[in-house]
Design a protein around this motif. Structure first.
Motif, PDB file in Angstrom:
ATOM      1  N   LEU A 227       2.258  -7.081  -7.084  1.00 22.40           N
ATOM      2  CA  LEU A 227       2.287  -6.345  -5.815  1.00 22.40           C
ATOM      3  C   LEU A 227       2.316  -4.829  -5.976  1.00 22.40           C
ATOM      4  O   LEU A 227       2.307  -4.102  -4.986  1.00 22.40           O
ATOM      5  CB  LEU A 227       3.523  -6.779  -4.993  1.00 22.40           C
ATOM      6  N   MET A 228       2.353  -4.356  -7.217  1.00 24.76           N
ATOM      7  CA  MET A 228       2.449  -2.913  -7.428  1.00 24.76           C
ATOM      8  C   MET A 228       1.171  -2.211  -6.957  1.00 24.76           C
ATOM      9  O   MET A 228       0.077  -2.584  -7.367  1.00 24.76           O
ATOM     10  CB  MET A 228       2.680  -2.638  -8.915  1.00 24.76           C
ATOM     11  N   PRO A 229       1.297  -1.196  -6.093  1.00 26.16           N
ATOM     12  CA  PRO A 229       0.104  -0.468  -5.637  1.00 26.16           C
ATOM     13  C   PRO A 229      -0.632   0.169  -6.809  1.00 26.16           C
ATOM     14  O   PRO A 229      -0.008   0.622  -7.771  1.00 26.16           O
ATOM     15  CB  PRO A 229       0.672   0.609  -4.702  1.00 26.16           C
ATOM     16  N   ASN A 230      -1.964   0.196  -6.706  1.00 26.10           N
ATOM     17  CA  ASN A 230      -2.780   0.738  -7.794  1.00 26.10           C
ATOM     18  C   ASN A 230      -4.031   1.393  -7.209  1.00 26.10           C
ATOM     19  O   ASN A 230      -4.732   0.781  -6.410  1.00 26.10           O
ATOM     20  CB  ASN A 230      -3.185  -0.404  -8.739  1.00 26.10           C
ATOM     21  N   PRO A 231      -4.317   2.635  -7.614  1.00 23.09           N
ATOM     22  CA  PRO A 231      -5.504   3.309  -7.064  1.00 23.09           C
ATOM     23  C   PRO A 231      -6.815   2.610  -7.392  1.00 23.09           C
ATOM     24  O   PRO A 231      -7.782   2.712  -6.640  1.00 23.09           O
ATOM     25  CB  PRO A 231      -5.447   4.707  -7.701  1.00 23.09           C
ATOM     26  N   LYS A 232      -6.854   1.846  -8.514  1.00 21.66           N
ATOM     27  CA  LYS A 232      -8.086   1.163  -8.916  1.00 21.66           C
ATOM     28  C   LYS A 232      -8.512   0.084  -7.927  1.00 21.66           C
ATOM     29  O   LYS A 232      -9.690  -0.278  -7.859  1.00 21.66           O
ATOM     30  CB  LYS A 232      -7.919   0.543 -10.312  1.00 21.66           C
TER      31      LYS A 232
ATOM     32  N   ILE B 260       0.865  -1.178   0.000  1.00 18.12           N
ATOM     33  CA  ILE B 260       0.000   0.000   0.000  1.00 18.12           C
ATOM     34  C   ILE B 260       0.902   1.229   0.000  1.00 18.12           C
ATOM     35  O   ILE B 260       1.985   1.205   0.603  1.00 18.12           O
ATOM     36  CB  ILE B 260      -0.923  -0.015   1.238  1.00 18.12           C
ATOM     37  N   ALA B 261       0.470   2.300  -0.658  1.00 15.19           N
ATOM     38  CA  ALA B 261       1.283   3.520  -0.697  1.00 15.19           C
ATOM     39  C   ALA B 261       0.384   4.748  -0.686  1.00 15.19           C
ATOM     40  O   ALA B 261      -0.720   4.722  -1.231  1.00 15.19           O
ATOM     41  CB  ALA B 261       2.160   3.538  -1.947  1.00 15.19           C
ATOM     42  N   THR B 262       0.860   5.824  -0.061  1.00 20.14           N
ATOM     43  CA  THR B 262       0.178   7.112  -0.194  1.00 20.14           C
ATOM     44  C   THR B 262       0.535   7.664  -1.574  1.00 20.14           C
ATOM     45  O   THR B 262       1.603   7.336  -2.121  1.00 20.14           O
ATOM     46  CB  THR B 262       0.617   8.090   0.913  1.00 20.14           C
ATOM     47  N   PRO B 263      -0.332   8.478  -2.168  1.00 22.01           N
ATOM     48  CA  PRO B 263      -0.089   8.968  -3.541  1.00 22.01           C
ATOM     49  C   PRO B 263       1.267   9.654  -3.717  1.00 22.01           C
ATOM     50  O   PRO B 263       1.926   9.477  -4.760  1.00 22.01           O
ATOM     51  CB  PRO B 263      -1.240   9.955  -3.765  1.00 22.01           C
ATOM     52  N   ASP B 264       1.717  10.418  -2.699  1.00 21.90           N
ATOM     53  CA  ASP B 264       2.989  11.134  -2.826  1.00 21.90           C
ATOM     54  C   ASP B 264       4.200  10.210  -2.870  1.00 21.90           C
ATOM     55  O   ASP B 264       5.299  10.636  -3.239  1.00 21.90           O
ATOM     56  CB  ASP B 264       3.148  12.133  -1.660  1.00 21.90           C
ATOM     57  N   MET B 265       4.003   8.936  -2.484  1.00 27.94           N
ATOM     58  CA  MET B 265       5.115   7.982  -2.470  1.00 27.94           C
ATOM     59  C   MET B 265       5.269   7.227  -3.788  1.00 27.94           C
ATOM     60  O   MET B 265       6.245   6.504  -3.981  1.00 27.94           O
ATOM     61  CB  MET B 265       4.907   6.962  -1.334  1.00 27.94           C
ATOM     62  N   MET B 266       4.331   7.388  -4.709  1.00 31.95           N
ATOM     63  CA  MET B 266       4.362   6.587  -5.930  1.00 31.95           C
ATOM     64  C   MET B 266       5.585   6.822  -6.821  1.00 31.95           C
ATOM     65  O   MET B 266       6.080   5.876  -7.447  1.00 31.95           O
ATOM     66  CB  MET B 266       3.064   6.772  -6.724  1.00 31.95           C
ATOM     67  N   PRO B 267       6.131   8.054  -6.907  1.00 29.44           N
ATOM     68  CA  PRO B 267       7.374   8.201  -7.681  1.00 29.44           C
ATOM     69  C   PRO B 267       8.504   7.328  -7.129  1.00 29.44           C
ATOM     70  O   PRO B 267       9.300   6.767  -7.892  1.00 29.44           O
ATOM     71  CB  PRO B 267       7.711   9.697  -7.539  1.00 29.44           C
ATOM     72  N   LEU B 268       8.527   7.200  -5.804  1.00 31.91           N
ATOM     73  CA  LEU B 268       9.537   6.351  -5.151  1.00 31.91           C
ATOM     74  C   LEU B 268       9.248   4.874  -5.419  1.00 31.91           C
ATOM     75  O   LEU B 268      10.143   4.102  -5.798  1.00 31.91           O
ATOM     76  CB  LEU B 268       9.527   6.633  -3.643  1.00 31.91           C
ATOM     77  N   VAL B 269       7.983   4.493  -5.253  1.00 32.60           N
ATOM     78  CA  VAL B 269       7.585   3.095  -5.457  1.00 32.60           C
ATOM     79  C   VAL B 269       7.787   2.702  -6.922  1.00 32.60           C
ATOM     80  O   VAL B 269       8.078   1.545  -7.226  1.00 32.60           O
ATOM     81  CB  VAL B 269       6.106   2.883  -5.037  1.00 32.60           C
TER      82      VAL B 269
END
Length: 232
Positions: free
Chosen positions: A136-141, A115-124
Motif C-alpha cells: 500500500l505504500m505510495p509510489n510515484p512510479k 495516495i499522497a502528495t509529494p510533500d506528505m511523503m516524509p510523513l507517510v
C-alpha cells in the motif's frame, strides 16, 4: 473422497491441464467453472523471464483496466489544505495527515489504495513497516505520489491496477469479475498484458512473457495460448 477434493475434481473436469486455450475459450471455461455463491474475481497469472532479485529485472507498473475491476476500491489520501479538498471532491474515502498516520498506527486500515502528495511523503514514510508489506505504500512510479490527487483518486476508483513481480517471477492481478461479459474480460486482460509488456526491464534476458493462465477465485487455472492474447 473428502468434500473439498470432490469439488476440486468436479471443477477440473473438462479442462485439459496440458492444453493452451485461446483467450476467449479460456475465459468461457473460467466463467463456466465459477460456481461460488459470490461474484468471483477473474485472476490472471503471468510467468515472466526475469529474476526480481536483480534490480535491473524488477517489473512494476500500473494498468488502467478499460472495463474496471468490478470491485469497490476505498482510497485514502495524505494531503493538506486545497489538495485535501480536491481529494474529497474526487471521491476519496479517507483524507488526512498526522491524524491519518495515528489512525493507521493504531491498527485501523480501512482502505485498498493510498495516495499522497509529494510533500506528505516524509510523513507517510513513518508507515513504511505497516503499509509496505501490504503493498500500500505510495509510489510515484505507479502514480500514487502525485500533485494531481484528483486524477489519482479517479484512476484508483475507475480500475487502475498496480502490479509488481513476485520472487518467483510471476505477476498476479484481478482483472474483473465472472459476471463481466466475455468481451470485457478479454479487453481487460489484453490491456493488462500490454502494460506488463511495456514494463519490460532492461535486464530481462530471453523470452519475457513465458506463460499465462486465468482462473476464478475458487476455480481451477486454465492455460492460455500467448498468441491469442496478442491479437488486436
Amino acid at each position: 473422497m473428502p468434500k473439498i477434493a470432490k469439488r476440486v475434481a468436479a471443477a477440473r473436469e473438462g479442462i485439459d491441464r496440458n492444453k493452451l486455450y485461446a483467450l476467449n475459450e479460456a475465459i468461457g471455461l473460467v466463467k463456466g467453472k465459477a460456481t461460488a455463491k459470490f461474484d468471483e474475481t477473474v485472476e490472471l497469472a503471468i510467468n515472466l523471464g526475469v529474476d526480481p532479485r536483480h534490480a535491473d529485472q524488477m517489473v512494476r507498473g500500473v494498468c488502467q483496466l478499460p472495463n474496471g475491476t468490478g470491485r469497490t476500491v476505498r482510497v485514502a489520501v495524505f494531503a493538506r489544505g486545497a489538495k485535501a479538498d480536491e481529494a474529497r471532491a474526487a471521491g476519496a474515502d479517507i483524507v488526512g495527515a498526522e491524524d491519518l498516520v495515528d489512525t493507521i498506527q493504531g491498527g485501523t486500515i480501512d482502505f485498498d489504495r493510498v495516495i499522497a502528495t509529494p510533500d506528505m511523503m516524509p510523513l507517510v514514510g513513518r508507515l513504511g513497516k505497516v503499509l509496505g508489506p501490504r503493498g500500500l505504500m505510495p509510489n510515484p512510479k505507479v502514480g500514487t505520489v502525485s500533485q494531481d490527487v484528483a486524477g489519482a483518486v479517479k484512476a484508483a476508483k475507475g480500475g487502475a491496477v498496480e502490479f509488481r513481480v513476485e520472487k518467483a517471477g510471476i505477476v498476479h492481478a484481478g482483472v474483473g469479475k465472472v459476471s463481466f461479459g466475455e468481451d470485457a474480460l478479454v479487453e481487460n486482460i489484453r490491456a493488462f498484458v500490454d502494460a506488463v509488456q511495456r514494463a519490460k526491464p532492461a535486464g530481462a534476458k530471453g523470452t519475457y512473457l513465458q506463460r499465462i493462465s486465468v482462473s476464478s477465485t475458487m476455480g481451477p487455472g486454465v492455460k492460455v495460448d500467448l498468441s491469442s492474447v496478442a491479437q488486436a
